[in-house]
Design an enzyme around this catalytic site. Structure first.
Site, PDB file in Angstrom:
ATOM      1  N   CYS A 252       0.846  -1.203   0.000  1.00 28.54           N
ATOM      2  CA  CYS A 252       0.000   0.000   0.000  1.00 28.54           C
ATOM      3  C   CYS A 252       0.876   1.246   0.000  1.00 28.54           C
ATOM      4  O   CYS A 252       0.607   2.217  -0.696  1.00 28.54           O
ATOM      5  CB  CYS A 252      -0.903   0.031   1.228  1.00 28.54           C
ATOM      6  SG  CYS A 252      -1.899  -1.468   1.409  1.00 28.54           S
TER       7      CYS A 252
ATOM      8  N   CYS B   6       7.407  -8.487 -16.710  1.00 27.69           N
ATOM      9  CA  CYS B   6       8.676  -8.916 -16.109  1.00 27.69           C
ATOM     10  C   CYS B   6       9.466  -7.745 -15.537  1.00 27.69           C
ATOM     11  O   CYS B   6       9.742  -6.756 -16.225  1.00 27.69           O
ATOM     12  CB  CYS B   6       9.455  -9.726 -17.156  1.00 27.69           C
ATOM     13  SG  CYS B   6      11.172  -9.300 -17.419  1.00 27.69           S
TER      14      CYS B   6
END
Ligand SMILES: *[C@@H]1O[C@H](CO)[C@@H](O)[C@H](O)[C@H]1NC(C)=O
Length: 414
Positions: free
Chosen positions: A53, A170
């Protein structure tokens, strides 16, 4: 009283700083004021202690700034604190959870794409039809390959091609991208040395990746000129390492930033002749020039660039014969001035840098002569310095003798 005034002014400033955020803080009391009304809303359910977060927070602020607040609500609630009931109500099980509430609806859909600004903004735009203020990223510099153009570019017999097989999700590919883009930019002026990239996870491109045995991302392979068989790129991933690899395999002379290096344009045999030319006596110089011209005639396998460089050696010799040695310094100064101009086209920049490099082959000879002369002076100075102590000693001895004599005489006179 003065103290409390300052304090409240400070709080006021702080409050206005906080409200400068376009991300709305929700709690059960204000939730329906912002959500389910005439504007759609993206709501982040977070917990203050959650690391993901915290990582998302700055991006989420940017997202809040990216959309007009009168059209879209970007909001968050502390679902482990004041918004716990909201979290429970909407089935939040982990943090952060992002949910999209269409306009006029309290039935959310889950957000499950990436947590980067681009993915978030794309989602909001797709759902709401509202455009973000985010400037689209500049188009990539690396040549973009796909199943349709792969063979034409990577297997082109006249080109060396470095290919990075990547996947959008990726992390190492994302880290590589800025470096890879710089490398691509540095080789823009080398049409035979192509820096390319392919999204190997895209469905249509997967067979190409499989053909070249791509099993992890990024996989980087070099397709040499005139060969269909790639070689694995397994050196490091720094800008310098890529550039060194490409220079070695493409026969180029690029440096970081794309400028040509000091070795560009140098022709070894002509370097020696340039040196001979300068050390030769004036009457001998035309013979050296003739040898240089003769050498150029032997460059039958020479490419265009080598030929152009070789011709410049000869031209420089001709100019020196015609205008005297002063031409060299003047030409070097002129080229240095041009090279410093910021608006030079890349091809012009390359051409001037090669000329400057070739002229230093002449100047290097001069520098060598100057060095030898300096070395001679230094050796003389060292020899002279060696004499000094003996001379000084002799002087002191003489002085001591003279003093003793004087003292003797004075004593005798007494
Ligand atoms: C370079 O010069 C040589 C000798 O003059 C010539 O045979 C050759 O064709 C030239 N190469 C190019 C590409 O012009």
């Amino acid at each position: 009283m003065r103290f409390s005034f300052t304090l409240s002014a400070g709080l006021l400033a702080f409050a206005s700083f906080v409200s400068a955020s376009n991300v709305i803080d929700l709690d059960p009391d204000n939730f329906e004021k912002f959500v389910g009304g005439d504007r759609p809303a993206l709501v982040e359910f977070y917990a203050p202690w959650c690391g993901h977060c915290k990582s998302l927070a700055p991006t989420f602020e940017q997202l809040g700034d990216a959309f007009p607040t009168d059209k879209v609500v970007i909001a968050k609630t502390d679902a482990d604190g004041v918004g716990r009931d909201l979290g429970n109500k909407y089935g939040v099980k982990g943090f952060p959870t992002l949910k999209w509430f269409p306009a006029g609806s309290l039935e959310p859909v889950d957000y499950s794409s990436g947590r980067d600004l681009e993915s978030l903004a794309n989602f909001v735009t797709t759902q709401s039809g509202v455009k973000s203020k985010i400037k689209p990223p500049p188009p990539p510099v690396a040549t973009q390959l796909d199943a349709a153009n792969f063979d034409d570019i990577a297997l082109d017999d006249n080109k060396n091609v470095l290919v990075a097989f990547t996947a959008p999700w990726c992390g190492h590919c994302k880290n590589l991208k800025p470096t890879y883009e710089k490398v691509a930019k540095a080789f823009l002026s080398e049409p035979d040395c192509v820096v390319a990239q392919m999204d190997a996870d895209e469905a249509q491109n997967k067979p190409v990746a499989a053909k070249y045995d791509v099993r992890s991302f990024p996989t980087i392979k070099f397709f040499p000129k005139g060969s269909k068989e790639p070689i694995a790129y397994s050196t490091g991933r720094s800008e310098q390492q890529f550039i060194d690899f490409l220079n070695e395999h493409c026969g180029t002379h690029r440096s970081i930033g794309g400028l040509l290096s000091e070795t560009a344009g140098k022709v070894l045999t002509l370097d020696t002749l340039a040196s001979n030319f300068f050390t030769a006596s004036l009457p001998e110089r035309p013979d050296v020039l003739a040898k240089a011209r003769e050498y150029i005639g032997t460059l039958t396998g020479g490419d265009k660039k080598t030929n152009a460089s070789a011709e410049y050696y000869v031209k420089a010799m001709e100019r020196v014969l015609e205008k005297g040695e002063g031409w060299l310094a003047k030409e070097q100064a002129r080229i240095a001035g041009l090279l410093a101009s910021p608006s030079l086209a890349p091809t012009k920049l390359d051409e001037l840098k090669i000329k400057a490099n070739i002229l230093t082959s002449f100047a290097a000879t001069k520098a060598e002569e100057a060095y030898e002369a300096a070395e001679g002076l230094y050796n003389d100075a060292v020899d002279a310095a060696k004499q000094v102590p003996q001379q000084a000693k002799d002087g002191i001895d003489q002085f001591a003798d003279a003093v003793q004599d004087k003292a003797k005489k004075v004593k005798e006179e007494l």
